[in-house]
Design a protein around this motif. Structure first.
Motif, PDB file in Angstrom:
ATOM      1  N   TYR A  20      52.535 -46.162   7.463  1.00  0.00           N
ATOM      2  CA  TYR A  20      52.048 -45.280   6.488  1.00  0.00           C
ATOM      3  C   TYR A  20      52.612 -45.096   5.140  1.00  0.00           C
ATOM      4  N   ALA A  21      54.150 -45.503   5.142  1.00  0.00           N
ATOM      5  CA  ALA A  21      54.786 -45.368   3.705  1.00  0.00           C
ATOM      6  C   ALA A  21      54.165 -46.502   2.716  1.00  0.00           C
ATOM      7  N   GLN A  60      50.969 -45.152   1.668  1.00  0.00           N
ATOM      8  CA  GLN A  60      51.241 -44.097   0.543  1.00  0.00           C
ATOM      9  C   GLN A  60      51.596 -44.820  -0.817  1.00  0.00           C
ATOM     10  N   ILE A  82      55.557 -38.518  -4.510  1.00  0.00           N
ATOM     11  CA  ILE A  82      55.774 -39.115  -3.010  1.00  0.00           C
ATOM     12  C   ILE A  82      55.392 -40.796  -3.012  1.00  0.00           C
ATOM     13  N   ALA A 112      58.394 -42.515  -4.541  1.00  0.00           N
ATOM     14  CA  ALA A 112      59.366 -42.601  -3.508  1.00  0.00           C
ATOM     15  C   ALA A 112      59.013 -43.463  -2.398  1.00  0.00           C
ATOM     16  N   ALA A 113      57.811 -43.408  -2.061  1.00  0.00           N
ATOM     17  CA  ALA A 113      57.604 -44.493  -0.995  1.00  0.00           C
ATOM     18  C   ALA A 113      57.534 -45.813  -1.223  1.00  0.00           C
TER      19      ALA A 113
END
Lengths: 308, 297
Positions: free
Chosen positions: B39-40, B43, B266, B269-270
């Protein structure tokens, strides 16, 4: 000289390990000069001071009244007010510190217990059964050992916020049930310490596979299980990043996060500094006692499985 | 051949039991390791777009846009440089001290080795956050028990705070690494030393020529875990922000990721998380391969 060399040899025949420890020192003492012994002991003493002085300071500082803290010798006791200080800590803001301790005990205690059982079952299955994809599965799990907990914190946050479950107990508790290192250690330990014959014998006696694991195998794997439990317990108790980014509600904090938040407030509320010090002492005592109490198990667990 | 055939059939026969053993871990591992990482990555491939300045924010596929932003992010790379510098200095010192202490504990020169072993290991039971808070007090110019030192040397200045944090990490982890090396030393059969002893070799000579080469695998293991830990440095610098203004919000890669995520950005950051995880993996894998080649040769 002949006599001194002969006796450690005969001792070696019986207990090879102990002969190299303190037991043989009186024999080799003749060979090792007094100088090298003195240097060795000096290094030991200096190292002991380095490792224990901070903990000693924490203990002494926790026992002092607020006035004595800054005015008396920092490494020795003044008026012994440890229990008054603990009472003040527990009283502070509706016993929020006790709540944090209980949360840590829940996250780390129950979490490590379940993690150990789950990891032991998987490691045992990989060690004792042949199935397709076994090595692939093990290698994927081994890759998990190399993924540090902090690297997972942000991805976990993203995932939990998708289902609206951040700022809940589960956001911290559920991820800590996974211990890839535990599977790795269980596999190695089960392969070495649970003989196939015993499993076969249990089968002939009519015991089911799962029952055999819980009644026979877990007993043989006990040192590894204690090791897994302890290291997972420490990992969860020390975990900081995951609760930091998951939790907003103070009543869900583990003790490390609570003390961190207090420590950031010291400049605004100077009185809180004493609580941070006493709280720090109380938060490490359970871990030190657990390690001391279980040392026989984890030391042999580390020696047997940690390095293959 | 027959043996594997028997084993295979056994595996099929006990399919139910295998499921009981493997499904709990497998499901949790998938849910809380594999899927979050996936998922990261997903994202990190998104970008935020708006209709005009005040339009609603919409996440759309942006390809490698975020990764380009990561590579252009100077704060991120200087934080990586900082922890690499930290690791180059701190990891060898920590493992060197751990090795020396383990060798001394294993030698007949030291009495009371059981006590020393536990004393050196005790800091491992102190959570990083607590260790950092404690040392923060010990470094303080006014509250330290060693004010004579801390008033002349500023342990919390911009130049020295990285090394003050290195000392905290060393303090916590020397005992743990020492114990792993010590366990490896205990596993060496003592007959190996006997010949050297009879030849009159000193303890130093035995340690250098026999023991150290045999514990190289343990040193590699502790080295890899130390590299991973160094790149992931977070709790100690986060705590030190309360003690020293020199510890910025982009002091280490994880602090950079944390502050980027709380902007909130986000996706960036991911992408940073993915880059950091890859860097960690490549570095520890390289160390493993390099040391394997050296010991093989």
């Amino acid at each position: 000289m002949t006599a001194t060399t002969a006796s450690p040899r005969s001792a070696n025949a019986v207990t090879p390990r102990r002969a190299r420890g303190s037991g043989s020192s009186q024999h080799s003492g003749i060979r090792e000069s007094a100088v090298s012994r003195t240097i060795a002991m000096a290094v030991m003493v200096v190292a002991t001071l380095y490792f224990l002085t901070p903990i000693w300071w924490l203990f002494v500082a926790s026992s002092k009244t607020r006035a004595d803290f800054t005015t008396t010798a920092p490494l020795w006791f003044a008026d012994f007010a440890l229990f008054e200080n603990i009472a003040a800590l527990f009283d502070y803001r509706n016993a929020v510190f006790l709540r944090w301790l209980a949360n840590s005990a829940l996250y780390a205690g129950i979490g490590a217990l379940i993690a150990t059982i789950i990891a032991a079952m998987a490691g045992y299955a990989i060690a004792k059964y042949t199935f397709r994809g076994r090595e692939t599965l093990f290698n994927v799990i081994l890759g998990g050992v190399l993924v540090p907990a902090t690297a997972l914190a942000l991805p976990l946050f993203l995932l939990f916020s998708q289902v609206g479950a951040t700022n809940t107990i589960w956001a911290v508790f559920l991820p800590s049930l996974v211990s890839p290192f535990g599977v790795y250690l269980s596999r190695i330990y089960a392969a070495a310490s649970v003989p196939d014959e015993i499993i076969e014998a249990a089968r002939i006696d009519g015991a089911g596979e799962v029952r055999t694991f819980f009644t026979v195998a877990t007993r043989l794997m006990a040192p590894a299980l204690v090791t897994i439990f302890l290291f997972q317990f420490v990992a969860i108790w020390n975990n900081f990043f995951l609760p930091l980014i998951m939790l907003r509600d103070e009543s869900l904090f583990p003790v490390t996060l609570g003390l961190y938040v207090w420590n950031t407030q010291v400049s605004q509320i100077p009185d809180i500094r004493a609580l941070v010090i006493i709280g720090s002492l109380l938060s490490i005592i359970p871990l030190i006692l657990t390690f001391l109490g279980l040392q026989r198990f984890w030391q042999s667990g580390l020696a047997n499985g940690g390095l293959k | 051949m027959t043996d594997t055939a028997v084993r295979k059939s056994r595996g099929i026969r006990h399919r139910g039991a295998l499921a009981v053993f493997l499904v709990p871990f497998g499901a949790l591992f998938a849910l809380f390791y594999v899927i979050p990482i996936g998922y990261a990555v997903y994202q990190s491939l998104l970008v935020v777009e708006r209709d005009g300045t005040f339009g609603p924010a919409v996440q759309v596929f942006g390809g490698l846009t975020q990764y380009i932003a990561v590579f252009e992010n100077e704060a991120f790379w200087s934080s990586i440089g900082r922890v690499l510098l930290f690791g180059v200095v701190q990891v060898p010192i920590m493992l060197g001290v751990a090795l020396i202490l383990a060798l001394l504990l294993d030698s007949p020169l030291v009495r009371g080795s059981k006590f020393f072993r536990l004393a050196f290991f005790a800091p491992y039971a102190v959570p990083s956050v607590i260790a950092a808070i404690m040392w923060g007090f010990l470094y303080s110019p006014n509250l330290s028990p060693f004010t004579g030192v801390t008033q002349t040397v500023d342990f919390l200045s911009a130049e020295s705070v990285l090394w003050s944090i290195a000392n905290v990490v060393t303090w916590v982890y020397v005992g743990y690494n020492m114990l792993i090396i010590y366990s490896a030393l205990l596993a060496i059969p003592s007959e190996i030393y006997e010949a050297a002893r009879l030849d009159g070799a000193s303890q130093f000579r035995i340690a250098w020529s026999i023991k150290i080469p045999l514990v190289v695998p343990a040193l590699v293991l502790t080295g890899i875990f130390s590299i991973i830990g160094t790149l992931q440095l977070l709790a100690e610098p986060q705590v030190f922000q309360s003690f020293s203004s020199a510890v910025t919000s982009t002091f280490t890669p994880n602090l950079t990721i944390y502050s980027t995520a709380s902007i909130p950005n986000i996706s960036l950051a991911a992408a940073m998380s993915v880059v950091l995880a890859l860097a960690t993996f490549v570095l520890s894998f390289t160390v493993l391969k390099l040391t394997q080649r050296r010991t093989a040769a």
